[in-house]
Design a protein around this motif. Structure first.
Motif, PDB file in Angstrom:
ATOM      1  N   LYS A   1       0.245  43.725  15.285  1.00  0.00           N
ATOM      2  CA  LYS A   1       1.010  42.489  15.105  1.00  0.00           C
ATOM      3  C   LYS A   1       0.105  41.295  15.388  1.00  0.00           C
ATOM      4  O   LYS A   1      -0.755  41.347  16.265  1.00  0.00           O
ATOM      5  CB  LYS A   1       2.219  42.469  16.062  1.00  0.00           C
ATOM      6  N   ALA A   2       0.292  40.223  14.634  1.00  0.00           N
ATOM      7  CA  ALA A   2      -0.456  38.977  14.857  1.00  0.00           C
ATOM      8  C   ALA A   2       0.473  37.792  14.653  1.00  0.00           C
ATOM      9  O   ALA A   2       1.414  37.851  13.841  1.00  0.00           O
ATOM     10  CB  ALA A   2      -1.652  38.884  13.917  1.00  0.00           C
ATOM     11  N   ILE A   3       0.218  36.711  15.392  1.00  0.00           N
ATOM     12  CA  ILE A   3       1.085  35.524  15.354  1.00  0.00           C
ATOM     13  C   ILE A   3       0.214  34.276  15.211  1.00  0.00           C
ATOM     14  O   ILE A   3      -0.843  34.174  15.828  1.00  0.00           O
ATOM     15  CB  ILE A   3       1.957  35.416  16.625  1.00  0.00           C
ATOM     16  N   ARG A   4       0.688  33.317  14.386  1.00  0.00           N
ATOM     17  CA  ARG A   4       0.016  32.032  14.253  1.00  0.00           C
ATOM     18  C   ARG A   4       1.073  30.951  14.048  1.00  0.00           C
ATOM     19  O   ARG A   4       2.065  31.165  13.350  1.00  0.00           O
ATOM     20  CB  ARG A   4      -0.957  32.034  13.073  1.00  0.00           C
ATOM     21  N   LYS A   5       0.857  29.767  14.670  1.00  0.00           N
ATOM     22  CA  LYS A   5       1.802  28.649  14.555  1.00  0.00           C
ATOM     23  C   LYS A   5       1.190  27.518  13.741  1.00  0.00           C
ATOM     24  O   LYS A   5      -0.022  27.295  13.786  1.00  0.00           O
ATOM     25  CB  LYS A   5       2.202  28.138  15.943  1.00  0.00           C
ATOM     26  N   VAL A   6       2.051  26.810  13.013  1.00  0.00           N
ATOM     27  CA  VAL A   6       1.621  25.641  12.246  1.00  0.00           C
ATOM     28  C   VAL A   6       2.757  24.619  12.270  1.00  0.00           C
ATOM     29  O   VAL A   6       3.936  24.982  12.183  1.00  0.00           O
ATOM     30  CB  VAL A   6       1.262  26.024  10.791  1.00  0.00           C
ATOM     31  N   THR A   7       2.397  23.359  12.446  1.00  0.00           N
ATOM     32  CA  THR A   7       3.398  22.285  12.527  1.00  0.00           C
ATOM     33  C   THR A   7       3.480  21.538  11.197  1.00  0.00           C
ATOM     34  O   THR A   7       2.455  21.212  10.603  1.00  0.00           O
ATOM     35  CB  THR A   7       3.043  21.284  13.643  1.00  0.00           C
ATOM     36  N   MET A   8       4.704  21.275  10.745  1.00  0.00           N
ATOM     37  CA  MET A   8       4.909  20.481   9.533  1.00  0.00           C
ATOM     38  C   MET A   8       5.636  19.189   9.899  1.00  0.00           C
ATOM     39  O   MET A   8       6.672  19.221  10.569  1.00  0.00           O
ATOM     40  CB  MET A   8       5.723  21.246   8.487  1.00  0.00           C
ATOM     41  N   LYS A   9       5.057  18.070   9.474  1.00  0.00           N
ATOM     42  CA  LYS A   9       5.690  16.775   9.660  1.00  0.00           C
ATOM     43  C   LYS A   9       6.159  16.253   8.307  1.00  0.00           C
ATOM     44  O   LYS A   9       5.413  16.294   7.335  1.00  0.00           O
ATOM     45  CB  LYS A   9       4.718  15.775  10.285  1.00  0.00           C
ATOM     46  N   VAL A  10       7.377  15.774   8.266  1.00  0.00           N
ATOM     47  CA  VAL A  10       7.917  15.172   7.045  1.00  0.00           C
ATOM     48  C   VAL A  10       7.665  13.672   7.131  1.00  0.00           C
ATOM     49  O   VAL A  10       8.225  12.993   7.995  1.00  0.00           O
ATOM     50  CB  VAL A  10       9.412  15.482   6.880  1.00  0.00           C
ATOM     51  N   SER A  11       6.790  13.169   6.282  1.00  0.00           N
ATOM     52  CA  SER A  11       6.412  11.756   6.320  1.00  0.00           C
ATOM     53  C   SER A  11       6.445  11.177   4.918  1.00  0.00           C
ATOM     54  O   SER A  11       5.908  11.776   3.987  1.00  0.00           O
ATOM     55  CB  SER A  11       5.012  11.573   6.910  1.00  0.00           C
ATOM     56  N   ALA A  12       7.077  10.023   4.788  1.00  0.00           N
ATOM     57  CA  ALA A  12       7.103   9.299   3.513  1.00  0.00           C
ATOM     58  C   ALA A  12       6.524   7.913   3.742  1.00  0.00           C
ATOM     59  O   ALA A  12       6.902   7.219   4.690  1.00  0.00           O
ATOM     60  CB  ALA A  12       8.522   9.211   2.962  1.00  0.00           C
ATOM     61  N   VAL A  13       5.604   7.513   2.871  1.00  0.00           N
ATOM     62  CA  VAL A  13       4.904   6.230   3.012  1.00  0.00           C
ATOM     63  C   VAL A  13       5.816   5.090   2.557  1.00  0.00           C
ATOM     64  O   VAL A  13       6.409   5.159   1.475  1.00  0.00           O
ATOM     65  CB  VAL A  13       3.611   6.235   2.186  1.00  0.00           C
ATOM     66  N   PRO A  14       5.959   4.037   3.347  1.00  0.00           N
ATOM     67  CA  PRO A  14       6.822   2.919   2.945  1.00  0.00           C
ATOM     68  C   PRO A  14       6.191   2.067   1.852  1.00  0.00           C
ATOM     69  O   PRO A  14       4.969   2.017   1.701  1.00  0.00           O
ATOM     70  CB  PRO A  14       6.975   2.118   4.246  1.00  0.00           C
ATOM     71  N   THR A  15       7.034   1.414   1.087  1.00  0.00           N
ATOM     72  CA  THR A  15       6.603   0.374   0.151  1.00  0.00           C
ATOM     73  C   THR A  15       7.329  -0.917   0.535  1.00  0.00           C
ATOM     74  O   THR A  15       8.381  -0.877   1.180  1.00  0.00           O
ATOM     75  CB  THR A  15       6.947   0.733  -1.301  1.00  0.00           C
ATOM     76  N   CYS A  16       6.779  -2.047   0.139  1.00  0.00           N
ATOM     77  CA  CYS A  16       7.417  -3.310   0.509  1.00  0.00           C
ATOM     78  C   CYS A  16       7.417  -4.279  -0.657  1.00  0.00           C
ATOM     79  O   CYS A  16       6.564  -4.215  -1.543  1.00  0.00           O
ATOM     80  CB  CYS A  16       6.730  -3.947   1.721  1.00  0.00           C
ATOM     81  N   THR A  17       8.399  -5.159  -0.641  1.00  0.00           N
ATOM     82  CA  THR A  17       8.482  -6.257  -1.600  1.00  0.00           C
ATOM     83  C   THR A  17       9.142  -7.430  -0.900  1.00  0.00           C
ATOM     84  O   THR A  17       9.865  -7.250   0.086  1.00  0.00           O
ATOM     85  CB  THR A  17       9.290  -5.846  -2.846  1.00  0.00           C
ATOM     86  N   VAL A  18       8.891  -8.651  -1.377  1.00  0.00           N
ATOM     87  CA  VAL A  18       9.458  -9.845  -0.757  1.00  0.00           C
ATOM     88  C   VAL A  18      10.335 -10.578  -1.764  1.00  0.00           C
ATOM     89  O   VAL A  18      10.140 -10.469  -2.972  1.00  0.00           O
ATOM     90  CB  VAL A  18       8.356 -10.789  -0.233  1.00  0.00           C
ATOM     91  N   SER A  19      11.307 -11.319  -1.245  1.00  0.00           N
ATOM     92  CA  SER A  19      12.245 -12.027  -2.121  1.00  0.00           C
ATOM     93  C   SER A  19      11.563 -13.165  -2.875  1.00  0.00           C
ATOM     94  O   SER A  19      11.946 -13.485  -3.996  1.00  0.00           O
ATOM     95  CB  SER A  19      13.416 -12.574  -1.304  1.00  0.00           C
ATOM     96  N   ASP A  20      10.560 -13.800  -2.270  1.00  0.00           N
ATOM     97  CA  ASP A  20       9.796 -14.873  -2.917  1.00  0.00           C
ATOM     98  C   ASP A  20       8.336 -14.713  -2.538  1.00  0.00           C
ATOM     99  O   ASP A  20       7.976 -14.917  -1.373  1.00  0.00           O
ATOM    100  CB  ASP A  20      10.283 -16.257  -2.473  1.00  0.00           C
ATOM    101  N   SER A  21       7.487 -14.383  -3.515  1.00  0.00           N
ATOM    102  CA  SER A  21       6.071 -14.245  -3.217  1.00  0.00           C
ATOM    103  C   SER A  21       5.372 -15.608  -3.157  1.00  0.00           C
ATOM    104  O   SER A  21       4.302 -15.731  -2.560  1.00  0.00           O
ATOM    105  CB  SER A  21       5.382 -13.362  -4.261  1.00  0.00           C
ATOM    106  N   ARG A  22       5.977 -16.626  -3.769  1.00  0.00           N
ATOM    107  CA  ARG A  22       5.445 -17.996  -3.682  1.00  0.00           C
ATOM    108  C   ARG A  22       6.602 -18.931  -3.373  1.00  0.00           C
ATOM    109  O   ARG A  22       7.510 -19.112  -4.187  1.00  0.00           O
ATOM    110  CB  ARG A  22       4.740 -18.403  -4.971  1.00  0.00           C
ATOM    111  N   LEU A  23       6.565 -19.533  -2.193  1.00  0.00           N
ATOM    112  CA  LEU A  23       7.666 -20.349  -1.694  1.00  0.00           C
ATOM    113  C   LEU A  23       7.320 -21.824  -1.833  1.00  0.00           C
ATOM    114  O   LEU A  23       6.349 -22.305  -1.251  1.00  0.00           O
ATOM    115  CB  LEU A  23       7.909 -19.994  -0.220  1.00  0.00           C
ATOM    116  N   LYS A  24       8.095 -22.558  -2.654  1.00  0.00           N
ATOM    117  CA  LYS A  24       7.867 -23.985  -2.881  1.00  0.00           C
ATOM    118  C   LYS A  24       8.865 -24.789  -2.054  1.00  0.00           C
ATOM    119  O   LYS A  24      10.075 -24.604  -2.186  1.00  0.00           O
ATOM    120  CB  LYS A  24       8.015 -24.321  -4.366  1.00  0.00           C
ATOM    121  N   MET A  25       8.337 -25.693  -1.193  1.00  0.00           N
ATOM    122  CA  MET A  25       9.202 -26.438  -0.274  1.00  0.00           C
ATOM    123  C   MET A  25       8.675 -27.863  -0.082  1.00  0.00           C
ATOM    124  O   MET A  25       7.528 -28.181  -0.440  1.00  0.00           O
ATOM    125  CB  MET A  25       9.253 -25.719   1.088  1.00  0.00           C
ATOM    126  N   HIS A  26       9.542 -28.707   0.504  1.00  0.00           N
ATOM    127  CA  HIS A  26       9.156 -30.038   0.951  1.00  0.00           C
ATOM    128  C   HIS A  26       9.015 -30.032   2.466  1.00  0.00           C
ATOM    129  O   HIS A  26       9.581 -29.161   3.142  1.00  0.00           O
ATOM    130  CB  HIS A  26      10.206 -31.073   0.533  1.00  0.00           C
TER     131      HIS A  26
END
Length: 427
Positions: free
Chosen positions: A133-158
């Motif tokens: 008999k032989a035994i071996r362990k392995v760890t699995m991580k569930v990871s998802a890479v985030p993405t991002c977006t902004v409501s206004d990439s160029r903000l025009k103001m006074h």
């Protein structure tokens, strides 16, 4: 007598050589060490390695082989995943499999399809080749890479005005994420944190197990010297080696009209200022009436705009922006369309509605919603208009070339607006 001594020495030597020969040929059953942890995005497939050796391949038959896979979850719960026992198979976790051909060659690796957050944890591979008999362990991580977006990439103001910008972070797992806002001045060394002018919501889980979160920053330029400043939404997550950033560039312009009117008033002779004051009041009243009429016109004659469907830095997230609508009543429908020769097949996979009171009403989620579904976020741009960032989530299991069709319905539209995008998504 001499013959007796000869055999008493020779027989133990023969036995010792036989044992040494056996161990040199067979050795001890062992499982090869693997790099751990293994990181897998939700919805993907993976193979957990379990390569064993130390047996005589020519004499190995499946009837004397057993492989058991167990899982210890993050909550410290023990779960059976898969069992191969002398040719008999027990699949505890749907979508798991060990090929027979691999076992003959010393490969007890476990294939798992459609990884979910609940699959995360420490896996134990136990191999039995009778009597060893032989035994071996392995760890699995569930990871998802985030993405991002902004409501206004160029903000025009006074100067001395205030507006807010929202950063949408989506598609990440696990839930823990850090979002901060940093302001970069025209001088690259001028850098300031914006912690006291930000608000970040609680992460909300999507249909596929990933999360979405929104972070808002309040922007108030004091002078035109801040023209060109950049506000960065900085995201830190376990799946990222380096922080992810989404930038907003500030454009600050002076209010020249007001300054001109003020100067013109002070340049008038004193005996004309009373006449200017009464005239000015009349102009102001007329201007306000025109503003009210224009506001009513804009309210009743909304120019609703729908952008093209674009990628959002990920093969599994598309973005379409809907802007300039009021009241909020809005219906979005999502379809697959497939062209096969002379026949076109269209299938509705998701539908979403926003009522007048601002409550979201999910009308339909079919069995395909895990592969393709909507995730709209609605906000108020001004007191007259609303803006919707519509995220379209795709599963990488989809491998056929099809059309994505997004339909937008609103009562100010005589006809529905359709946006199409042809996708070829590889597994």
């Amino acid at each position: 007598m001499e013959m007796t001594v000869y055999w008493s020495v020779l027989i133990p030597l023969v036995i010792l050589c036989s044992l040494l020969s056996y161990h040199c040929t067979h050795g001890k059953l062992q499982i090869r060490r693997v790099d751990s942890p293994i990181e897998v995005p939700p919805g993907h497939n993976t193979t957990l390695p379990c390569l064993f050796h130390g047996y005589e391949a020519s004499s190995l038959v499946l009837s004397i082989v057993g492989v058991r896979w167990n899982l210890r979850t993050l909550e410290e719960k023990e779960k059976e995943v898969y069992l191969f026992n002398g040719g008999n198979r027990t699949q505890y976790r749907p979508g798991s499999h060990i090929p027979d051909s691999g076992l003959i060659g010393g490969d007890g690796s476990l294939y798992i399809s459609n990884i979910q957050p609940s699959d995360e944890g420490e896996y134990t591979c136990s191999v039995y080749v009778t009597p060893e008999k032989a035994i071996r362990k392995v760890t699995m991580k569930v990871s998802a890479v985030p993405t991002c977006t902004v409501s206004d990439s160029r903000l025009k103001m006074h100067p001395n005005t205030e507006r807010s910008v929202t950063c949408y972070v989506s598609g990440f797992y696990p839930e823990t994420v850090r979002i901060r806002w940093v302001k970069h001045g025209n001088d690259s060394l001028n850098k300031a944190k914006m912690d006291n002018r930000t608000y970040t919501s609680i992460p909300v889980q999507n249909h596929d197990g990933t999360y979405i979160v929104r972070s808002l920053v309040s922007v108030r330029p004091m002078s035109t010297e801040e023209d060109g400043d950049v506000y960065s939404c900085v995201i830190t997550h376990r799946s990222l080696r380096d922080p992810l950033t989404c930038d907003v560039t500030l454009s600050v312009k002076p209010i020249k009209d007001c300054e001109i009117k003020k100067c013109a008033h002070h340049d008038l002779p004193k005996h004309h200022r009373g006449q200017w004051d009464s005239t000015g009041i009349t102009v102001v009243i007329t201007y306000m009436v025109l503003l009210i009429i224009a506001g009513i016109y804009i309210y009743k004659n909304v120019l609703l705009r729908v952008s093209e469907i674009t990628k959002n830095g990920s093969d599994t997230i598309l973005v379409c922006r809907i802007s300039g609508f009021r009241p909020q009543n809005l219906v979005i429908k999502l379809y697959w369309q497939e062209d096969s020769g002379t026949r076109t097949t269209r299938h509705e996979v998701d539908s979403w509605r926003l009522r007048d009171n601002g409550e979201k009403d999910e009308l339909l989620h079919t069995k395909d919603s895990a592969d393709l579904y909507l995730d709209p976020v609605v906000m108020s741009d001004t007191w007259l208009h609303f803006h919707c960032v519509c995220l379209i989530h795709l599963s990488q299991h989809i491998s056929d070339e099809k059309w994505i069709i997004l339909e937008v319905h609103h009562k100010v539209l005589r006809l529905k607006i359709c946006k199409l995008k042809k996708m070829l998504i590889h597994q």
